[in-house]
Write an enzyme that holds these catalytic residues in place. Structure first.
Site, PDB file in Angstrom:
ATOM      1  N   LEU A 194       0.638  -1.049   0.208  1.00 37.62           N
ATOM      2  CA  LEU A 194       0.167   0.153   0.165  1.00 37.62           C
ATOM      3  C   LEU A 194       1.495   1.705   0.181  1.00 37.62           C
ATOM      4  CD1 LEU A 194      -2.590  -0.752   2.736  1.00 37.62           C
ATOM      5  CD2 LEU A 194      -2.924  -0.695   0.753  1.00 37.62           C
ATOM      6  N   CYS A 195       0.670   2.074  -1.328  1.00 30.72           N
ATOM      7  CA  CYS A 195       1.306   3.743  -0.870  1.00 30.72           C
ATOM      8  C   CYS A 195       1.149   4.101   0.462  1.00 30.72           C
ATOM      9  CB  CYS A 195       0.511   4.330  -1.701  1.00 30.72           C
ATOM     10  SG  CYS A 195       1.028   6.045  -1.787  1.00 30.72           S
ATOM     11  N   PHE A 196       0.521   3.889   0.995  1.00 32.11           N
ATOM     12  CA  PHE A 196       0.656   4.375   2.295  1.00 32.11           C
ATOM     13  C   PHE A 196       1.220   4.106   3.326  1.00 32.11           C
ATOM     14  CE2 PHE A 196      -2.923   8.293   2.219  1.00 32.11           C
ATOM     15  CZ  PHE A 196      -2.760   8.288   0.969  1.00 32.11           C
TER      16      PHE A 196
END
Lengths: 125, 258
Positions: B150-152
């Site tokens: 996940l990017c976050f």
């Protein structure tokens, strides 16, 4: 390759022509502008390219940039080792950092490319 | 600067990405920057351009195992592959923005200036809602060594952090004489990404989205010295959007290319 003997597109691709085959890569200036490279996509052998057409994409941290064909022709070879060795673009952009080889459909497209001195002025500007 | 507010009529993932690309492709000719603020008609996972599609399966399997009482989690959400890089994003409870600006054809790589400027505008806009966000580079924390799905869950210098969690991430894409930056402002936690708390959970508040939007438009206008004018997609952009959506973002050979 001797950078001073190559031809250049304003979008930072370099070109070396021998026996109707253009070897193409991106310059060390481009590799530096792109910063930390993480992925590279190259076209398939057999693909036809036109001047200005996208032939590859490179991801650096936070940005995907397109690589444009400086010539018209057909891709006859790609540097398949390069995507797994992207540091080569920084260390040997004009040698082992070559990306594709294209069989030219005509050499007319070469007249639109710049010589080294003109390309350098563009980068300095 | 043309301002497109698409919040009342959210689109699906393929259309959202097609709209962003259509605007990007036209910006080099119109020479007019566009700020777009938009939502998603249903929860959607967007993959980064170079990510492996199969990697989403492990994530959603673990989400399902964490909360088997929620039947809605049994099936993964809709998916689209972005044209920008980075990690996967679950678009659910967020404010999404895209900014297309004309640039020189010979420009390459990321524009640090645009990154920092836009993210500073977001910091200022969140501050107007009493939310204190900071650049990851200013937290003094080291970047994680492993690259998360996940990017976050990833960290880069310009990401925005609230209480130790990433709440804003953005990515750029160049196309000829224009550059696109789009990003997500995570407002609430999604059950599809339970490890990522949104701003409201972190601050114990409820960010007022309309006020946040107005503050962001004003801040970006001032920072870039643009004058924001409400507008709409042109007829050419609408046609281009449909073409790009059909040929690319809704096509399995694009979305599953890796």
């Amino acid at each position: 390759m001797n950078p001073e003997e190559l031809l250049y597109a304003e979008t930072h691709e370099w070109v070396h022509v021998a026996d109707g085959i253009a070897t193409i890569g991106i310059t060390d200036f481009a590799a530096e502008q792109l910063t930390d490279l993480v992925y590279l996509d190259l076209p398939a052998v057999g693909r036809s390219l036109s001047v200005g057409e996208e032939f590859g994409e490179v991801e650096s941290v936070k940005a995907v940039s397109t690589i444009y064909s400086p010539v018209d022709g057909e891709v006859v070879e790609i540097n398949s080792k390069l995507p797994d060795n992207l540091e080569t673009l920084g260390s040997d952009a004009f040698g082992e950092g070559w990306m594709i080889r294209v069989k030219l459909s005509s050499e007319d497209c070469l007249s639109k490319l710049h010589d080294h001195a003109t390309y350098q002025k563009q980068c300095d500007g | 600067m043309r301002l497109l507010k698409d919040l009342d009529a959210p689109r699906d993932g393929a259309t959202n990405m097609a709209v962003d690309q259509a605007i990007l492709q036209c910006t080099g000719q119109t020479n007019v920057p566009t700020l777009r603020l938009y939502g998603w008609s249903k929860p959607t996972l967007s993959l980064g351009y170079f990510q492996q599609a199969a990697s989403k399966d492990e994530h959603f399997e673990s989400v399902w195992h964490l909360n088997k009482t929620d039947a809605s989690l049994r099936q993964p959400p809709a998916m689209v592959r972005r044209a920008t890089g980075g990690g996967a994003i679950v678009h659910h409870h967020e404010l999404t923005y895209s900014l297309c600006i004309p640039s020189q054809r010979s420009s390459l790589g990321p524009s640090e200036t645009i990154y920092r400027t836009v993210h500073q505008c977001i910091i200022d806009s969140l501050a107007s809602q009493n939310v204190k966000a900071q650049r990851f580079a200013d937290t003094g924390k080291p970047e994680p060594l492993a690259e998360a799905f996940l990017c976050f869950e990833r960290r880069t210098r310009e990401d925005l952090i609230v209480s130790g969690y990433k709440v804003v991430g953005s990515a750029q894409r160049r196309f000829k004489e224009a550059i696109l930056q789009h990003g997500s402002i995570l407002l609430e936690t999604s059950p599809l990404a339970p490890s990522l708390p949104g701003i409201n959970a972190l601050c114990g508040c409820a960010v007022e989205q309309p006020q946040l939007v107005d503050a962001l438009v004003a801040s970006i206008s001032q920072a870039f010295q643009f004058t924001a004018e409400a507008g709409a997609l042109s007829a050419a952009e609408i046609r281009l959007t449909e073409e790009i959506r059909r040929q690319k973002f809704s096509a399995s050979d694009w979305n599953l290319r890796r």
